[in-house]
Design an enzyme around this catalytic site. Structure first.
Site, PDB file in Angstrom:
ATOM      1  NE  ARG A 290      -4.711  -1.326   9.822  1.00  0.00           N
ATOM      2  CZ  ARG A 290      -3.573  -0.866   9.286  1.00  0.00           C
ATOM      3  NH1 ARG A 290      -3.518   0.360   8.833  1.00  0.00           N
ATOM      4  NH2 ARG A 290      -2.524  -1.632   9.211  1.00  0.00           N
TER       5      ARG A 290
ATOM      6  NE  ARG B 222       7.771  -2.474   6.146  1.00  0.00           N
ATOM      7  CZ  ARG B 222       6.457  -2.439   6.314  1.00  0.00           C
ATOM      8  NH1 ARG B 222       5.706  -1.800   5.445  1.00  0.00           N
ATOM      9  NH2 ARG B 222       5.907  -3.034   7.336  1.00  0.00           N
TER      10      ARG B 222
ATOM     11  NE  ARG C 123       2.045  -4.898  11.147  1.00  0.00           N
ATOM     12  CZ  ARG C 123       3.234  -4.791  10.536  1.00  0.00           C
ATOM     13  NH1 ARG C 123       4.321  -5.270  11.144  1.00  0.00           N
ATOM     14  NH2 ARG C 123       3.337  -4.218   9.361  1.00  0.00           N
TER      15      ARG C 123
ATOM     16  NE  ARG D  77       6.096  -0.344  10.169  1.00  0.00           N
ATOM     17  CZ  ARG D  77       4.957  -0.446   9.488  1.00  0.00           C
ATOM     18  NH1 ARG D  77       4.850   0.144   8.312  1.00  0.00           N
ATOM     19  NH2 ARG D  77       3.948  -1.139   9.950  1.00  0.00           N
TER      20      ARG D  77
ATOM     21  CE  LYS E 172      -2.014  -1.191   3.922  1.00  0.00           C
ATOM     22  NZ  LYS E 172      -1.304  -2.450   4.214  1.00  0.00           N
TER      23      LYS E 172
HETATM   24  P1  AP5 Z   1       4.847  -1.603   1.846  1.00  0.00           P
HETATM   25  O1  AP5 Z   1       4.511  -0.754   0.666  1.00  0.00           O
HETATM   26  O2  AP5 Z   1       5.609  -1.000   2.971  1.00  0.00           O
HETATM   27  O3  AP5 Z   1       3.542  -2.371   2.370  1.00  0.00           O
HETATM   28  P2  AP5 Z   1       2.277  -1.817   3.170  1.00  0.00           P
HETATM   29  O4  AP5 Z   1       1.080  -2.480   2.598  1.00  0.00           O
HETATM   30  O5  AP5 Z   1       2.288  -0.315   3.195  1.00  0.00           O
HETATM   31  O6  AP5 Z   1       2.607  -2.450   4.564  1.00  0.00           O
HETATM   32  P3  AP5 Z   1       2.534  -1.881   6.069  1.00  0.00           P
HETATM   33  O7  AP5 Z   1       3.240  -2.879   6.926  1.00  0.00           O
HETATM   34  O8  AP5 Z   1       3.029  -0.461   6.142  1.00  0.00           O
HETATM   35  O9  AP5 Z   1       1.048  -1.950   6.324  1.00  0.00           O
HETATM   36  P4  AP5 Z   1       0.399  -2.018   7.684  1.00  0.00           P
HETATM   37  O10 AP5 Z   1      -1.006  -1.882   7.230  1.00  0.00           O
HETATM   38  O11 AP5 Z   1       0.703  -3.163   8.546  1.00  0.00           O
HETATM   39  O12 AP5 Z   1       1.088  -0.826   8.483  1.00  0.00           O
HETATM   40  P5  AP5 Z   1       0.603   0.621   8.871  1.00  0.00           P
HETATM   41  O13 AP5 Z   1       1.787   1.491   8.882  1.00  0.00           O
HETATM   42  O14 AP5 Z   1      -0.578   1.029   8.068  1.00  0.00           O
HETATM   43  O15 AP5 Z   1       5.651  -2.893   1.270  1.00  0.00           O
HETATM   44  C1  AP5 Z   1       6.197  -3.855   2.147  1.00  0.00           C
HETATM   45  C2  AP5 Z   1       7.563  -4.338   1.595  1.00  0.00           C
HETATM   46  O16 AP5 Z   1       7.361  -5.056   0.378  1.00  0.00           O
HETATM   47  C3  AP5 Z   1       8.537  -3.199   1.251  1.00  0.00           C
HETATM   48  O17 AP5 Z   1       9.832  -3.604   1.598  1.00  0.00           O
HETATM   49  C4  AP5 Z   1       8.399  -3.020  -0.273  1.00  0.00           C
HETATM   50  O18 AP5 Z   1       9.585  -2.568  -0.865  1.00  0.00           O
HETATM   51  C5  AP5 Z   1       8.056  -4.429  -0.719  1.00  0.00           C
HETATM   52  N1  AP5 Z   1       7.121  -4.477  -1.849  1.00  0.00           N
HETATM   53  C6  AP5 Z   1       6.000  -3.716  -2.015  1.00  0.00           C
HETATM   54  N2  AP5 Z   1       5.360  -4.067  -3.140  1.00  0.00           N
HETATM   55  C7  AP5 Z   1       6.058  -5.110  -3.682  1.00  0.00           C
HETATM   56  C8  AP5 Z   1       5.893  -5.919  -4.847  1.00  0.00           C
HETATM   57  N3  AP5 Z   1       4.853  -5.745  -5.681  1.00  0.00           N
HETATM   58  N4  AP5 Z   1       6.796  -6.906  -5.086  1.00  0.00           N
HETATM   59  C9  AP5 Z   1       7.840  -7.099  -4.244  1.00  0.00           C
HETATM   60  N5  AP5 Z   1       8.075  -6.361  -3.132  1.00  0.00           N
HETATM   61  C10 AP5 Z   1       7.190  -5.378  -2.852  1.00  0.00           C
HETATM   62  O19 AP5 Z   1       0.057   0.392  10.371  1.00  0.00           O
HETATM   63  C11 AP5 Z   1       0.936   0.104  11.437  1.00  0.00           C
HETATM   64  C12 AP5 Z   1       0.144   0.022  12.744  1.00  0.00           C
HETATM   65  O20 AP5 Z   1      -0.497   1.298  13.012  1.00  0.00           O
HETATM   66  C13 AP5 Z   1      -1.020  -0.990  12.759  1.00  0.00           C
HETATM   67  O21 AP5 Z   1      -0.564  -2.292  13.095  1.00  0.00           O
HETATM   68  C14 AP5 Z   1      -1.949  -0.380  13.836  1.00  0.00           C
HETATM   69  O22 AP5 Z   1      -1.463  -0.646  15.125  1.00  0.00           O
HETATM   70  C15 AP5 Z   1      -1.816   1.126  13.572  1.00  0.00           C
HETATM   71  N6  AP5 Z   1      -2.815   1.626  12.614  1.00  0.00           N
HETATM   72  C16 AP5 Z   1      -2.559   2.176  11.381  1.00  0.00           C
HETATM   73  N7  AP5 Z   1      -3.695   2.546  10.773  1.00  0.00           N
HETATM   74  C17 AP5 Z   1      -4.710   2.213  11.619  1.00  0.00           C
HETATM   75  C18 AP5 Z   1      -6.128   2.327  11.517  1.00  0.00           C
HETATM   76  N8  AP5 Z   1      -6.720   2.852  10.425  1.00  0.00           N
HETATM   77  N9  AP5 Z   1      -6.863   1.878  12.571  1.00  0.00           N
HETATM   78  C19 AP5 Z   1      -6.292   1.341  13.684  1.00  0.00           C
HETATM   79  N10 AP5 Z   1      -4.944   1.204  13.831  1.00  0.00           N
HETATM   80  C20 AP5 Z   1      -4.156   1.639  12.802  1.00  0.00           C
END
Ligand code: AP5
Length: 219
Positions: free
Chosen positions: A88, A127, A172, A161, A14
């Site tokens: 979410r 990552r 997660r 991270r 994402k």
């Molecule tokens: P990346 O693009 O970083 O993936 P992502 O989907 O953004 O993953 P996240 O881990 O950031 O998502 P998340 O939803 O767990 O975390 P968030 O920060 O939102 O890609 C991942 C890796 O793969 C990278 O190394 C990239 O280079 C590689 N890659 C990408 N695409 C690829 C491809 N096509 N092929 C190969 N490699 C690829 O949330 C963190 C925490 O915050 C949550 O756990 C929760 O506690 C809290 N939180 C956040 N939002 C909310 C909400 N709305 N409600 C409640 N709690 C929340």
């Protein structure tokens, strides 16, 4: 206005795709994960409250994240938004609908990045991110051109991270399947859902998203 939701489990890509859409389409990325990490790192009272929740891999309360999004929608002037990691839960999805309705806006497309759990473990464990500009890299699939130096801004501050460990990832994923995956049906029923194969290369996922947006925005 163009408003897009990127939906998918942790590591689906994402953030990677959202950053590209910012550059190519001039949209503003609203990542609740980034907002919460910023609050946590700056030690605000809210940041202190959410730090443990995030480290465990649980979801932060709806009230907090809806509040963050509401504030951004009020303060940011943009041609449109990419919602990355929000909504979410069903309550967050309803809140977003109301906030956009009130502003005379709507969601144009919800793009689900579909991947399997095996790939997620590999993506999360490889990552690393630039602490200065937020660019996202991967040990194998997207390393920096010069080891230890961000391609985008030249920073040497590349970090992993704290929640990218096996235990937190398990939680997660559990939270995703219990609370977030019902949104797939919700947006399907509204006619807003588009599914993209998130297992393809970063470039091919980008192309598929562009095709979806051309289709959704023309309709
Ligand atoms: P990346 O693009 O970083 O993936 P992502 O989907 O953004 O993953 P996240 O881990 O950031 O998502 P998340 O939803 O767990 O975390 P968030 O920060 O939102 O890609 C991942 C890796 O793969 C990278 O190394 C990239 O280079 C590689 N890659 C990408 N695409 C690829 C491809 N096509 N092929 C190969 N490699 C690829 O949330 C963190 C925490 O915050 C949550 O756990 C929760 O506690 C809290 N939180 C956040 N939002 C909310 C909400 N709305 N409600 C409640 N709690 C929340």
């Amino acid at each position: 206005m163009t408003n897009i939701i990127l939906l998918g489990p942790p590591g689906a890509g994402k953030g990677t795709q959202a950053r590209r859409l910012v550059e190519e389409r001039g949209l503003v990325q609203l990542s609740t994960g980034d907002m919460l990490r910023e609050a946590r790192d700056s030690g605000t009272p809210m940041g202190k409250r959410v730090a443990e929740v995030m480290a465990r891999g649980d979801l932060v309360t709806d009230e907090i994240v809806i509040g963050l999004i509401e504030e951004k929608l009020k303060s940011e002037k943009a041609r449109g938004f990419i919602f990355d990691g929000f909504p979410r839960t069903l309550a967050q999805a309803d809140a977003l609908n109301s906030l956009l309705n009130r502003a005379g806006q709507r969601i144009d497309a919800v793009i689900e990045l579909r991947v399997d759990d095996e790939a997620l473990i590999d993506r999360i464990s490889g990552r690393y991110t630039c602490a200065d500009c937020g660019e996202v890299y991967h040990d194998r699939t997207r390393p920096t051109k010069v080891p230890g130096v961000c391609d985008k801004c030249g920073s040497h501050d590349l970090r992993r991270r704290a929640d990218d460990n096996a235990e937190s990832l398990r939680q997660r994923l559990m939270e995703y399947y219990k609370k977030t995956s019902p949104l797939i049906g919700y947006y399907y029923a509204l006619g807003d859902l588009f599914v993209v194969d998130g297992l393809a290369s970063i470039e091919d996922v980008a192309k598929a998203i562009d095709n979806v947006l051309d289709q959704a925005l023309a309709g």
